[in-house]
Design a protein around this motif. Structure first.
Motif, PDB file in Angstrom:
ATOM      1  N   THR A  73     -10.063   3.824   0.558  1.00  6.46           N
ATOM      2  CA  THR A  73      -9.694   4.610   1.338  1.00  6.46           C
ATOM      3  C   THR A  73      -8.233   3.940   2.495  1.00  6.46           C
ATOM      4  O   THR A  73      -7.029   4.707   2.026  1.00  6.46           O
ATOM      5  N   ASP A  74      -8.240   2.769   2.657  1.00  9.08           N
ATOM      6  CA  ASP A  74      -7.177   2.328   4.021  1.00  9.08           C
ATOM      7  C   ASP A  74      -6.810   3.189   4.559  1.00  9.08           C
ATOM      8  O   ASP A  74      -5.870   3.824   5.192  1.00  9.08           O
ATOM      9  N   THR A  75      -8.337   3.245   5.239  1.00  7.98           N
ATOM     10  CA  THR A  75      -8.580   4.071   6.480  1.00  7.98           C
ATOM     11  C   THR A  75      -8.396   2.946   8.077  1.00  7.98           C
ATOM     12  O   THR A  75      -8.799   1.783   7.921  1.00  7.98           O
ATOM     13  N   ALA A 100      -4.142  -2.968  -4.833  1.00  7.82           N
ATOM     14  CA  ALA A 100      -5.061  -1.563  -4.236  1.00  7.82           C
ATOM     15  C   ALA A 100      -3.470  -0.733  -3.772  1.00  7.82           C
ATOM     16  O   ALA A 100      -2.513  -1.522  -3.166  1.00  7.82           O
ATOM     17  N   HIS A 101      -3.739   0.560  -3.828  1.00 10.22           N
ATOM     18  CA  HIS A 101      -2.890   1.806  -3.707  1.00 10.22           C
ATOM     19  C   HIS A 101      -2.201   1.894  -5.075  1.00 10.22           C
ATOM     20  O   HIS A 101      -2.552   1.188  -6.364  1.00 10.22           O
ATOM     21  N   GLY A 102      -2.052   3.655  -4.904  1.00 12.98           N
ATOM     22  CA  GLY A 102      -1.681   4.579  -6.405  1.00 12.98           C
ATOM     23  C   GLY A 102      -0.301   4.335  -6.928  1.00 12.98           C
ATOM     24  O   GLY A 102       0.343   3.229  -5.511  1.00 12.98           O
ATOM     25  N   VAL A 148      -9.153 -12.727  -0.809  1.00 13.48           N
ATOM     26  CA  VAL A 148      -8.195 -12.426  -0.571  1.00 13.48           C
ATOM     27  C   VAL A 148      -7.131 -11.000  -1.294  1.00 13.48           C
ATOM     28  O   VAL A 148      -7.326 -11.138  -1.350  1.00 13.48           O
ATOM     29  N   LYS A 149      -6.621 -11.244   0.265  1.00 19.65           N
ATOM     30  CA  LYS A 149      -5.887  -9.882   0.521  1.00 19.65           C
ATOM     31  C   LYS A 149      -4.119 -10.313  -0.271  1.00 19.65           C
ATOM     32  O   LYS A 149      -3.754 -11.397   1.443  1.00 19.65           O
ATOM     33  N   THR A 150      -3.235  -9.961  -0.717  1.00 22.63           N
ATOM     34  CA  THR A 150      -2.122 -10.722  -0.729  1.00 22.63           C
ATOM     35  C   THR A 150      -0.759  -9.297  -1.027  1.00 22.63           C
ATOM     36  O   THR A 150      -1.634  -8.675  -0.899  1.00 22.63           O
ATOM     37  N   SER A 159     -14.355   0.170  -0.150  1.00 22.27           N
ATOM     38  CA  SER A 159     -13.145  -0.871  -0.450  1.00 22.27           C
ATOM     39  C   SER A 159     -11.918  -1.653   0.031  1.00 22.27           C
ATOM     40  O   SER A 159     -11.619  -2.063  -0.227  1.00 22.27           O
ATOM     41  N   HIS A 160     -11.336  -0.609   1.269  1.00 20.63           N
ATOM     42  CA  HIS A 160     -10.651  -1.043   1.593  1.00 20.63           C
ATOM     43  C   HIS A 160     -10.662   0.056   3.225  1.00 20.63           C
ATOM     44  O   HIS A 160     -10.223   1.269   3.385  1.00 20.63           O
ATOM     45  N   VAL A 161     -10.362  -1.071   4.120  1.00 19.90           N
ATOM     46  CA  VAL A 161     -10.431  -0.207   5.641  1.00 19.90           C
ATOM     47  C   VAL A 161     -10.000  -1.338   6.660  1.00 19.90           C
ATOM     48  O   VAL A 161      -9.599  -2.349   5.821  1.00 19.90           O
TER      49      VAL A 161
HETATM   50 ZN   LIG Z   1      -4.691  -1.658   3.817  1.00 18.05          ZN
END
Ligand SMILES: [Zn+2]
Length: 505
Positions: free
Chosen positions: A407-409, A284-286, A226-228, A98-100
């Motif tokens: 993962t934010d890949t 989104a993120h630790g 939506v990403k903010t 859910s994060h690429v």
């Molecule tokens: Zn990202």
């Protein structure tokens, strides 16, 4: 509230493959319509507390058409393609990241890509296959546009991919990395606040960049989320503008009215508190940045109070632990030589990463570190954020927080977040942090599907769902080694030999 209801449903829907009893009602008739069949397989699905052995599975038109106990299956031995023998294998839902970020090639700038079309094209063709190779049949690009998605989807095979529109505050993170004035064209969903400090650049109409207008445009462009962002900066930058709470509250309200969840880029105590206060759906993120005086792995009372709110509100939380380890890997000499990297990226791209040109991002980081041993200095600097994020992940896992696998890949223009492989590494970071294989399995399947409102389509092995499935040699609720050597990746009913998806075969 909605999240709380979801958790209870988790319990109530344990009936799961009780659908098996009813399955005959869903069987499709004529053999000609069957395009995939798996026999005598053990089904493992996240909404069901137990594995169901010896099931025959029929896939029709890309969807799961029937799940029948093999002993009661009267429809066996039809014409058409021979069935897959599932004896000794486990059938699970395809994984969801859910994060690429799929717009570019990890570690390459657009200019570099133009300068090396030969292996850049090979890399672009391989990247979707590398996600599939590691079992990811669905991806969510958190910052994209219809044009970029259309380009990505020209590949075949390509995971099912959805996108969020990026509602960045004008000139805030991550727009600050793009040169002016191109940044205004590249970020069509940027936000403008009333009475902003600076005069607006030409062509940016504040009416078109209100939270409501931005959400409406994303929705009509096909975004599912939506990403903010709440980020004051890092690595020498620390005064970026951040949105006001009322702006993000209005964004959340407009997004929810349109049926879209809101993700907030938030990796500090201040940012995660902001997200909890404004009612976003996913952080989104630790939690990397908080009490700077804490020891590695220590969760101070103020950090625990944030984490307790994460548990209580059931906001989605993506640990993205591998991001900072990926920065360390830039200084790890063995990284580019690891044979597993050659399974996900073309050999000549890996070779290029080792050249002075290919090491540009590493060298940019190194320029701010002591020249004698930049890698050691980086590791010292990251010890507290890495330790805190891992401890926070374990703390949340023990208390039933809503962990989501993302993962934010790639998290930066870095070669050390490789497609697919980065998720495999992230899975191990979760294990090291104290998350169980069962929790990881749920987070990467039904957890993500629900959080992104895709659970009517994907996330479980149930009749009617899209046939995005994996055939594994072990039960992934028992061991994450189950994802190591996937037998088949089934994408929309199409069976792909997993080994054939690797690079450099
Ligand atoms: Zn990202």
């Amino acid at each position: 509230m909605r999240h709380g209801d979801d958790r209870r449903r988790y319990g109530l829907r344990f009936a799961a493959l009780s659908g098996l009893v009813l399955a005959s009602a869903f069987q499709v008739g004529p053999a000609a319509g069957q395009d995939l069949r798996i026999e005598h397989v053990t089904v493992v699905s996240p909404e069901s507390p137990r594995a169901v052995p010896d099931v025959n599975v029929t896939v029709h038109d890309g969807r799961i058409a029937a799940l029948v106990p093999a002993a009661k299956d009267a429809s066996a031995r039809r014409l058409g393609t021979p069935p897959i023998d599932g004896r000794g294998l486990y059938l699970v839902p395809g994984l969801i990241d859910s994060h690429v970020h799929l717009g570019g090639i990890p570690g390459m700038t657009d200019e570099q890509e133009r300068a090396h079309p030969d292996f850049a094209q090979a890399a672009r063709a391989q990247i979707p296959r590398s996600y599939l190779y590691f079992g990811f049949t669905t991806l969510i690009d958190l910052l994209s546009t219809p044009e970029e998605m259309a380009r990505w989807k020209t590949h075949d095979p390509v995971p099912d991919t959805y996108f969020c529109g990026g509602a960045a505050l004008i000139d805030g993170y991550p727009m600050n990395y793009l040169p002016k004035p191109q940044r205004y064209a590249r970020m069509p969903y940027l936000l403008v606040e009333p009475q902003g400090a600076a005069p607006l650049p030409p062509g940016v109409d504040p009416v078109a960049h209100s939270p409501q207008a931005v959400v409406a445009r994303m929705k009509s462009d096909g975004a599912i989320c939506v990403k903010t962002f709440f980020e004051r900066g890092f690595g020498g930058v620390h005064d970026l503008p951040v949105p006001k709470p009322e702006t993000v509250r209005a964004l959340v309200q407009a997004a929810h009215a349109a049926g879209l969840p809101v993700l907030l880029h938030a990796n500090s105590a201040e940012a995660q508190t902001f997200g909890l206060d404004t009612g976003v759906d996913i952080l989104a993120h630790g939690l990397w940045n908080a009490d700077e005086t804490a020891a590695p792995g220590e969760l101070t009372p103020s950090v625990k109070s944030i984490l307790d709110r994460v548990v209580a509100t059931q906001v989605g939380w993506q640990p993205t632990l591998q991001v900072l380890h990926g920065l360390e890997d830039l200084f790890n000499r063995g990284f580019l030589a690891d044979p597993v990297l050659a399974r996900v990226l073309p050999r000549n791209l890996i070779d290029w990463y080792g050249t002075p040109e290919g090491r540009w991002f590493r060298d940019t980081l190194a320029a701010d570190l002591p020249a004698a041993d930049p890698g050691a200095a980086l590791r010292r600097g990251l010890a507290v954020p890495i330790g805190r994020a891992a401890a926070a992940t374990g703390y949340l896992a023990k208390r039933g927080a809503r962990l989501l696998f993302g993962t934010d890949t790639p998290s930066a223009p870095t070669y050390a977040n490789p497609p697919g492989l980065n998720a495999w590494l992230e899975i191990h970071r979760w294990i090291d942090a104290g998350v169980t294989p069962e929790q990881i399995f749920a987070a990467a399947t039904l957890g993500n599907a629900r959080a992104l409102r895709l659970d009517r389509e994907i996330g479980t092995v149930e009749v009617g769902k899209r046939a995005n499935l994996l055939l594994l040699r072990a039960d992934p609720r028992q061991t994450v080694q189950a994802y190591a050597e996937i037998v088949e990746v089934i994408l929309g009913g199409r069976a792909l030999d997993a080994a054939a998806l690797a690079a450099n075969r």
